[in-house]
Every structure is written in structure tokens, then in C-alpha cells.
Motif scaffolding. Structure first.
Motif, PDB file in Angstrom:
ATOM      1  N   HIS A   7       0.828  -1.199   0.000  1.00  0.00           N
ATOM      2  CA  HIS A   7       0.000   0.000   0.000  1.00  0.00           C
ATOM      3  C   HIS A   7       0.870   1.259   0.000  1.00  0.00           C
ATOM      4  O   HIS A   7       0.640   2.180  -0.779  1.00  0.00           O
ATOM      5  CB  HIS A   7      -0.931  -0.015   1.220  1.00  0.00           C
ATOM      6  CG  HIS A   7      -1.757   1.217   1.370  1.00  0.00           C
ATOM      7  ND1 HIS A   7      -2.839   1.473   0.565  1.00  0.00           N
ATOM      8  CD2 HIS A   7      -1.659   2.261   2.225  1.00  0.00           C
ATOM      9  CE1 HIS A   7      -3.376   2.629   0.911  1.00  0.00           C
ATOM     10  NE2 HIS A   7      -2.672   3.120   1.924  1.00  0.00           N
ATOM     11  N   CYS A   8       1.898   1.289   0.838  1.00  0.00           N
ATOM     12  CA  CYS A   8       2.800   2.436   0.890  1.00  0.00           C
ATOM     13  C   CYS A   8       3.558   2.597  -0.422  1.00  0.00           C
ATOM     14  O   CYS A   8       3.732   3.712  -0.913  1.00  0.00           O
ATOM     15  CB  CYS A   8       3.778   2.304   2.052  1.00  0.00           C
ATOM     16  SG  CYS A   8       3.005   2.529   3.662  1.00  0.00           S
ATOM     17  N   CYS A  10       2.596   1.708  -3.321  1.00  0.00           N
ATOM     18  CA  CYS A  10       1.621   2.190  -4.298  1.00  0.00           C
ATOM     19  C   CYS A  10       1.443   3.699  -4.156  1.00  0.00           C
ATOM     20  O   CYS A  10       1.491   4.429  -5.137  1.00  0.00           O
ATOM     21  CB  CYS A  10       0.296   1.456  -4.097  1.00  0.00           C
ATOM     22  SG  CYS A  10      -0.974   1.894  -5.273  1.00  0.00           S
ATOM     23  N   LEU A  11       1.265   4.173  -2.935  1.00  0.00           N
ATOM     24  CA  LEU A  11       1.090   5.604  -2.702  1.00  0.00           C
ATOM     25  C   LEU A  11       2.342   6.402  -3.062  1.00  0.00           C
ATOM     26  O   LEU A  11       2.241   7.540  -3.522  1.00  0.00           O
ATOM     27  CB  LEU A  11       0.693   5.874  -1.251  1.00  0.00           C
ATOM     28  CG  LEU A  11      -0.729   5.490  -0.878  1.00  0.00           C
ATOM     29  CD1 LEU A  11      -0.985   5.757   0.602  1.00  0.00           C
ATOM     30  CD2 LEU A  11      -1.742   6.236  -1.737  1.00  0.00           C
ATOM     31  N   ASP A  12       3.518   5.793  -2.860  1.00  0.00           N
ATOM     32  CA  ASP A  12       4.766   6.465  -3.227  1.00  0.00           C
ATOM     33  C   ASP A  12       4.835   6.739  -4.728  1.00  0.00           C
ATOM     34  O   ASP A  12       5.534   7.642  -5.167  1.00  0.00           O
ATOM     35  CB  ASP A  12       5.978   5.621  -2.807  1.00  0.00           C
ATOM     36  CG  ASP A  12       6.197   5.619  -1.303  1.00  0.00           C
ATOM     37  OD1 ASP A  12       5.599   6.466  -0.599  1.00  0.00           O
ATOM     38  OD2 ASP A  12       6.970   4.762  -0.826  1.00  0.00           O
ATOM     39  N   LYS A  15       1.142   9.362  -5.679  1.00  0.00           N
ATOM     40  CA  LYS A  15       1.177  10.795  -5.319  1.00  0.00           C
ATOM     41  C   LYS A  15       1.993  11.636  -6.303  1.00  0.00           C
ATOM     42  O   LYS A  15       1.495  12.649  -6.793  1.00  0.00           O
ATOM     43  CB  LYS A  15       1.675  10.964  -3.886  1.00  0.00           C
ATOM     44  CG  LYS A  15       0.632  10.545  -2.864  1.00  0.00           C
ATOM     45  CD  LYS A  15       1.148  10.709  -1.449  1.00  0.00           C
ATOM     46  CE  LYS A  15       0.091  10.294  -0.433  1.00  0.00           C
ATOM     47  NZ  LYS A  15       0.581  10.456   0.946  1.00  0.00           N
TER      48      LYS A  15
END
Length: 114
Positions: A7-8, A10-12, A15
Motif C-alpha cells: 500500500h505504501c 503504491c502511494l509512493d 502521489k
């Protein structure tokens, strides 16, 4: 734990991609950058090089690109006053992205018309 890491990760990616799209999104910004980059520096020249863009939309998009430091508005203090536009050196950082989009578009069109 592994799911949270994914999840992290993916967000990295999401964004910064979202930030990029917020700057160059829409139908007109990339064509304007391309037009100015090939030498169309006057408002009318830019408008004529991009089919379908209205003067109102062009003016708005030029202001947006100027705010994002991709374009510079140059006022030539003569009579009559002349205004021209020039890409900032920072806009050169978009060149690889624009060519990648062009290549992808050509390949995609070829793939869907086979």
C-alpha cells in the motif's frame, strides 16, 4: 505487514504521478508546450497551431503554465506592445515524458487498428 508495505509503495508512486497530472492535465497544456517549443511564440501563432482551442481557454492555460514555471510571458515594450511566450528551461524536463506519450500513442493506435 506485507500488505501495508504494498500500500505504501503504491502511494509512493501514485502521489507524484497525480502531482504531475495536476500540472499537465487536460486537453490543451501539452499541445501548448509543444507549440511554443517548436517556435510559436505569439498568442495568435499558438492558437492557430492547435486546432479547436479558443482564445479564452488558451489565455487561461498560458497563465496556468506560467504559474507552474513552465512558460514565460515576455512583454516587448514597443508601440504597439507585443507579447510573446517562451518555454522556461524547466519545461525541458517534460521532453522525455512528451516523447514517451507520443511513442505510446503511436503504438496504441497501431495496436487497436490491427
Amino acid at each position: 505487514m506485507a500488505q501495508k508495505k504494498v500500500h505504501c509503495d503504491c502511494l509512493d508512486t501514485i502521489k507524484p504521478v497525480r502531482d504531475t497530472l495536476d500540472v499537465i492535465n487536460g486537453k490543451w497544456k501539452v499541445p501548448i508546450i509543444i507549440s511554443v517549443g517548436v517556435g510559436n511564440d505569439r498568442f495568435t501563432d499558438i492558437q492557430e497551431s492547435i486546432p479547436g482551442i479558443t482564445p479564452k481557454v488558451l489565455a487561461k492555460e498560458l497563465k496556468d503554465l506560467e504559474q507552474h514555471k513552465l512558460l514565460k510571458r515576455i512583454i516587448i515594450d514597443e508601440y504597439p506592445i507585443k507579447i510573446s511566450y517562451k518555454l522556461e528551461p524547466y519545461a525541458d524536463t517534460l521532453t522525455p515524458l512528451i516523447y514517451a506519450l507520443k511513442d505510446w500513442g503511436v503504438n496504441h493506435k497501431r495496436k487497436v487498428t490491427e
